[in-house]
Structures are given as structure tokens and as C-alpha cells.
Design a protein around this motif. Structure first.
Motif, PDB file in Angstrom:
ATOM      1  N   ALA A 178       0.828  -1.205   0.000  1.00 17.32           N
ATOM      2  CA  ALA A 178       0.000   0.000   0.000  1.00 17.32           C
ATOM      3  C   ALA A 178       0.863   1.255   0.000  1.00 17.32           C
ATOM      4  O   ALA A 178       0.552   2.240  -0.693  1.00 17.32           O
ATOM      5  CB  ALA A 178      -0.923  -0.012   1.214  1.00 17.32           C
ATOM      6  N   ARG A 179       1.929   1.233   0.749  1.00 20.61           N
ATOM      7  CA  ARG A 179       2.817   2.395   0.777  1.00 20.61           C
ATOM      8  C   ARG A 179       3.476   2.596  -0.582  1.00 20.61           C
ATOM      9  O   ARG A 179       3.556   3.727  -1.083  1.00 20.61           O
ATOM     10  CB  ARG A 179       3.879   2.208   1.863  1.00 20.61           C
ATOM     11  N   LEU A 180       3.978   1.508  -1.190  1.00 15.07           N
ATOM     12  CA  LEU A 180       4.588   1.604  -2.519  1.00 15.07           C
ATOM     13  C   LEU A 180       3.625   2.225  -3.519  1.00 15.07           C
ATOM     14  O   LEU A 180       3.975   3.160  -4.257  1.00 15.07           O
ATOM     15  CB  LEU A 180       5.023   0.219  -2.997  1.00 15.07           C
ATOM     16  N   LEU A 181       2.397   1.719  -3.549  1.00 15.86           N
ATOM     17  CA  LEU A 181       1.430   2.195  -4.537  1.00 15.86           C
ATOM     18  C   LEU A 181       0.949   3.603  -4.219  1.00 15.86           C
ATOM     19  O   LEU A 181       0.748   4.415  -5.126  1.00 15.86           O
ATOM     20  CB  LEU A 181       0.250   1.224  -4.612  1.00 15.86           C
ATOM     21  N   GLY A 182       0.761   3.886  -2.942  1.00 18.86           N
ATOM     22  CA  GLY A 182       0.340   5.231  -2.566  1.00 18.86           C
ATOM     23  C   GLY A 182       1.360   6.277  -2.989  1.00 18.86           C
ATOM     24  O   GLY A 182       1.008   7.342  -3.522  1.00 18.86           O
ATOM     25  N   VAL A 189      -4.484   6.956   0.964  1.00 15.27           N
ATOM     26  CA  VAL A 189      -4.583   5.587   1.458  1.00 15.27           C
ATOM     27  C   VAL A 189      -5.428   5.571   2.729  1.00 15.27           C
ATOM     28  O   VAL A 189      -5.173   6.341   3.662  1.00 15.27           O
ATOM     29  CB  VAL A 189      -3.188   4.999   1.744  1.00 15.27           C
ATOM     30  N   MET A 190      -6.436   4.715   2.754  1.00 14.42           N
ATOM     31  CA  MET A 190      -7.199   4.490   3.983  1.00 14.42           C
ATOM     32  C   MET A 190      -6.895   3.086   4.484  1.00 14.42           C
ATOM     33  O   MET A 190      -7.214   2.096   3.816  1.00 14.42           O
ATOM     34  CB  MET A 190      -8.697   4.637   3.771  1.00 14.42           C
ATOM     35  N   VAL A 191      -6.254   3.000   5.645  1.00 12.18           N
ATOM     36  CA  VAL A 191      -6.002   1.711   6.278  1.00 12.18           C
ATOM     37  C   VAL A 191      -7.176   1.413   7.204  1.00 12.18           C
ATOM     38  O   VAL A 191      -7.576   2.260   8.019  1.00 12.18           O
ATOM     39  CB  VAL A 191      -4.664   1.728   7.038  1.00 12.18           C
ATOM     40  N   PHE A 192      -7.696   0.220   7.074  1.00 12.10           N
ATOM     41  CA  PHE A 192      -9.027  -0.091   7.601  1.00 12.10           C
ATOM     42  C   PHE A 192      -8.966  -1.374   8.420  1.00 12.10           C
ATOM     43  O   PHE A 192      -8.288  -2.342   8.033  1.00 12.10           O
ATOM     44  CB  PHE A 192      -9.963  -0.271   6.401  1.00 12.10           C
ATOM     45  N   HIS A 193      -9.630  -1.380   9.552  1.00 13.70           N
ATOM     46  CA  HIS A 193      -9.721  -2.593  10.373  1.00 13.70           C
ATOM     47  C   HIS A 193     -11.162  -2.792  10.808  1.00 13.70           C
ATOM     48  O   HIS A 193     -11.851  -1.824  11.165  1.00 13.70           O
ATOM     49  CB  HIS A 193      -8.818  -2.488  11.604  1.00 13.70           C
ATOM     50  N   GLY A 235       5.861   3.318   8.011  1.00 19.23           N
ATOM     51  CA  GLY A 235       6.573   4.427   7.393  1.00 19.23           C
ATOM     52  C   GLY A 235       5.737   5.336   6.526  1.00 19.23           C
ATOM     53  O   GLY A 235       6.280   6.076   5.704  1.00 19.23           O
ATOM     54  N   PHE A 236       4.429   5.341   6.715  1.00 17.76           N
ATOM     55  CA  PHE A 236       3.573   6.230   5.933  1.00 17.76           C
ATOM     56  C   PHE A 236       3.764   7.684   6.356  1.00 17.76           C
ATOM     57  O   PHE A 236       3.913   7.978   7.547  1.00 17.76           O
ATOM     58  CB  PHE A 236       2.101   5.862   6.118  1.00 17.76           C
ATOM     59  N   ALA A 237       3.714   8.582   5.394  1.00 17.68           N
ATOM     60  CA  ALA A 237       3.641  10.003   5.710  1.00 17.68           C
ATOM     61  C   ALA A 237       2.261  10.291   6.289  1.00 17.68           C
ATOM     62  O   ALA A 237       1.242   9.783   5.789  1.00 17.68           O
ATOM     63  CB  ALA A 237       3.876  10.840   4.458  1.00 17.68           C
ATOM     64  N   SER A 238       2.200  11.102   7.339  1.00 22.75           N
ATOM     65  CA  SER A 238       0.940  11.320   8.050  1.00 22.75           C
ATOM     66  C   SER A 238      -0.137  11.948   7.178  1.00 22.75           C
ATOM     67  O   SER A 238      -1.332  11.718   7.377  1.00 22.75           O
ATOM     68  CB  SER A 238       1.174  12.194   9.278  1.00 22.75           C
ATOM     69  N   ASP A 239       0.276  12.739   6.174  1.00 22.07           N
ATOM     70  CA  ASP A 239      -0.712  13.410   5.335  1.00 22.07           C
ATOM     71  C   ASP A 239      -1.185  12.549   4.169  1.00 22.07           C
ATOM     72  O   ASP A 239      -2.013  12.976   3.369  1.00 22.07           O
ATOM     73  CB  ASP A 239      -0.151  14.731   4.800  1.00 22.07           C
ATOM     74  N   ALA A 240      -0.638  11.329   4.051  1.00 26.34           N
ATOM     75  CA  ALA A 240      -0.992  10.468   2.923  1.00 26.34           C
ATOM     76  C   ALA A 240      -1.845   9.290   3.335  1.00 26.34           C
ATOM     77  O   ALA A 240      -2.180   8.449   2.502  1.00 26.34           O
ATOM     78  CB  ALA A 240       0.275   9.964   2.225  1.00 26.34           C
ATOM     79  N   VAL A 241      -2.228   9.197   4.612  1.00 28.75           N
ATOM     80  CA  VAL A 241      -2.957   8.020   5.071  1.00 28.75           C
ATOM     81  C   VAL A 241      -4.016   8.418   6.088  1.00 28.75           C
ATOM     82  O   VAL A 241      -3.829   9.339   6.888  1.00 28.75           O
ATOM     83  CB  VAL A 241      -1.979   6.979   5.674  1.00 28.75           C
TER      84      VAL A 241
END
Length: 304
Positions: A178-182, A189-193, A235-241
Motif C-alpha cells: 500500500a505504501r509503494l502504490l500510494g 490511502v485508507m487503512v481499515f480494520h 513508514g507512511f507520511a501522516s498526510d498520505a494516510v
């Protein structure tokens, strides 16, 4: 021992295998991949011949099996060349194999040290596919690399990724992809649980109404904190997820979230916590593959 020696287990998009059966869906899938999803990757177009054997009493009336196979092979190569010439990818390779499609496509992916397998939706009869299983589902079992089921793709790279994860070890690899593609697409990117609603109902059986509500709120807060920590560690940037937690049945909530947020790509693991690794495709993943109206990238286990 790694059955695919020499393979890097890091997410990358340098070589992509595309299964081509010359249906509209498979052609659309490879065109989208070549133009939008992986335009810089080497594209390996694979067609698999499955020539049926005639009954013995008809063989004297028909051409020899080798002649039929050779004619079919040459015809497939000509069609692959024509398709290849229409694609914007610079690096392309053509492969014609014989046998069962899923096995041969997985074989090519292994031999070529590919990073991804792409297939289009096989046919339009979803009810029949639900019974028999799709080519994409079978590929998830066989492929040494993630499988992208391209359906409902637009004329653009994905811009809204929905990334469901749970506590299974697959979560780390899913987040890596997800990080690579984002980053590649500049996508949100929305990470969902999904908290399974049965957990809360079990608590209700042994708790007072007030205590049950408090436990539900604590579960939600705990899940949000856990999810944010997983995202931070990836390692996601906070503004991208974004992160989101839902309560309910996982596959239903994932599909509902995809529709609600307009996700144009779902990225999830081939199975979650509790599934038999490398043996079965998880029931949630299967339901999402069958029910989604957007492309679905199924991340498979690292073959260590």
C-alpha cells in the motif's frame, strides 16, 4: 527453503506478468496496467493453450495433435504481437504455454522473477464464478507473487486505496504494498480494520448494559490506537494516510467502505488471522474478490 530462490521479498513493480485469454476483460486489464498501473515495468504477456484431446473414434478424421498445437501456438503468438504493439510499455515479452492456465501463469511468474500477476475478470457470470472459483482466486493459491484482479478500472491510476488489515502476519506485507502504490500514484490511502461484531455480542452476554457499552468504546479506542501504530511503523507520511475502524462482519464492512469512500483499488492479504497459510484463500478475501466493483490486489505470503 525458499522455493523461489533469488527473489526479493520487498514490494516492487519492475516485472509484471499479464494473463491474456484475448477476452475483452483480459485485454482491458493489460492496457490499464501498461498505461496506468505499471507503465515503467517490463510487461510479460502470457497466453496458455488448452487444446482438448478428441475422443479416439474421431482422431482419424482430425489433424494430428502436434499440428493442431503448432497452429494454435502460432496463432496465439500473432495475436500477442498485435496486442503488444498497441501497448505503451517499452519493455515487453511474449510467452505461449500449454496446460492449465493458472499453473502456467504462476510458472512464468516464477521463472521470470516477476513482481506481480495481473488478470482480468473471467467472464461476466458472477453466480457461476461463485460456485467454481475464478481464475484470479486459483492464481492466488498458485502464484509466487501478489495477484491483481483488474475489474472496473478507470482511465487513470488509482487515487483512493482501501487497505484492510488484521493481526495476521500478512498485515506488514499488505502495508508495504500500500505504501509503494500510494507513493507511486500520489494516492490517498485508507487503512481499515474491522472489529468482528461477535466479540462485542459475546461481551454483552456476561456484562451489564452500561459495562457493555463501555467495553465497546474501549475496543474501538484500542483498535484505533493499534491501527495508527501499525501505520506509523510502516513508514507512511501522516498526510498520505487515514485510519478507520468499523464494527461488523469483515467482508461486508470492507465492501461497504470501498463503496462509501469511492475506493478505486482494494489492497488486502490473501488470508487473515486464522486461515491456513498458503493452503486456502481466506473467506474474507474471497468475498471481497467476488463482491468488489474495483480492482483488487491480493498480497500473497512471502515465500521464505
Amino acid at each position: 527453503m525458499d522455493p523461489f530462490p533469488g527473489r526479493s521479498h520487498m514490494a516492487r513493480l519492475e516485472k509484471v506478468v499479464a494473463g491474456i485469454d484475448f477476452s475483452d476483460a483480459s485485454v482491458a486489464a493489460v492496457r490499464w496496467t501498461s498505461r496506468w498501473f505499471a507503465p515503467d515495468a517490463e510487461l510479460i504477456l502470457v497466453h496458455v493453450l488448452d487444446v482438448p484431446k478428441p475422443p479416439a473414434f474421431l482422431r482419424p478424421l482430425l489433424p494430428g495433435a502436434e499440428d493442431v498445437l503448432e497452429n494454435a501456438r502460432e496463432g496465439a503468438l500473432q495475436r500477442l504481437r498485435a496486442l503488444s504493439e498497441s501497448l505503451p510499455s517499452v519493455r515487453k515479452r511474449l510467452e505461449v504455454r500449454e496446460g492449465k492456465a493458472t499453473e502456467r501463469i504462476a510458472e512464468v511468474a516464477s521463472e521470470m522473477d516477476a513482481d506481480l500477476v495481473v488478470v482480468g475478470e473471467h467472464g461476466q457470470r458472477r453466480g457461476l464464478r461463485d460456485v467454481l472459483g475464478s481464475t484470479a482466486e486459483q492464481l492466488v493459491h498458485a502464484s509466487p507473487v501478489p495477484v491483481l484482479l483488474a475489474r472496473g478500472q478507470g482511465e487513470a491510476a488509482p487515487q483512493r486505496l482501501l487497505v484492510p488489515i488484521d493481526e495476521s502476519p500478512m498485515g506488514e506485507r499488505v502495508l508495504e504494498w500500500a505504501r509503494l502504490l500510494g507513493e507511486r500514484f500520489g494516492a490517498q490511502v485508507m487503512v481499515f480494520h474491522v472489529l468482528n461484531a461477535r466479540l462485542l455480542w459475546q461481551m454483552r452476554l456476561v456484562s451489564s448494559e452500561r459495562k457493555w457499552q463501555e467495553l465497546g468504546e474501549e475496543m474501538q479506542r484500542g483498535a484505533v490506537d493499534w491501527l495508527r501504530e501499525r501505520v506509523r511503523a510502516a513508514g507512511f507520511a501522516s498526510d498520505a494516510v487515514e485510519t478507520h475502524v468499523a464494527l461488523g462482519e469483515p467482508s461486508h464492512e470492507i465492501l461497504a467502505a470501498a463503496a462509501r469512500h469511492g475506493a478505486d483499488l482494494i489492497v488486502l492479504g490473501s488470508h487473515g488471522a486464522g486461515a491456513f497459510e498458503r493452503v486456502v484463500i481466506g473467506s474474507v478475501t474471497r468475498a471481497v474478490m467476488r463482491g468488489a466493483f474495483s480492482p483488487v490486489l491480493v498480497v500473497t505470503p512471502s515465500r521464505d
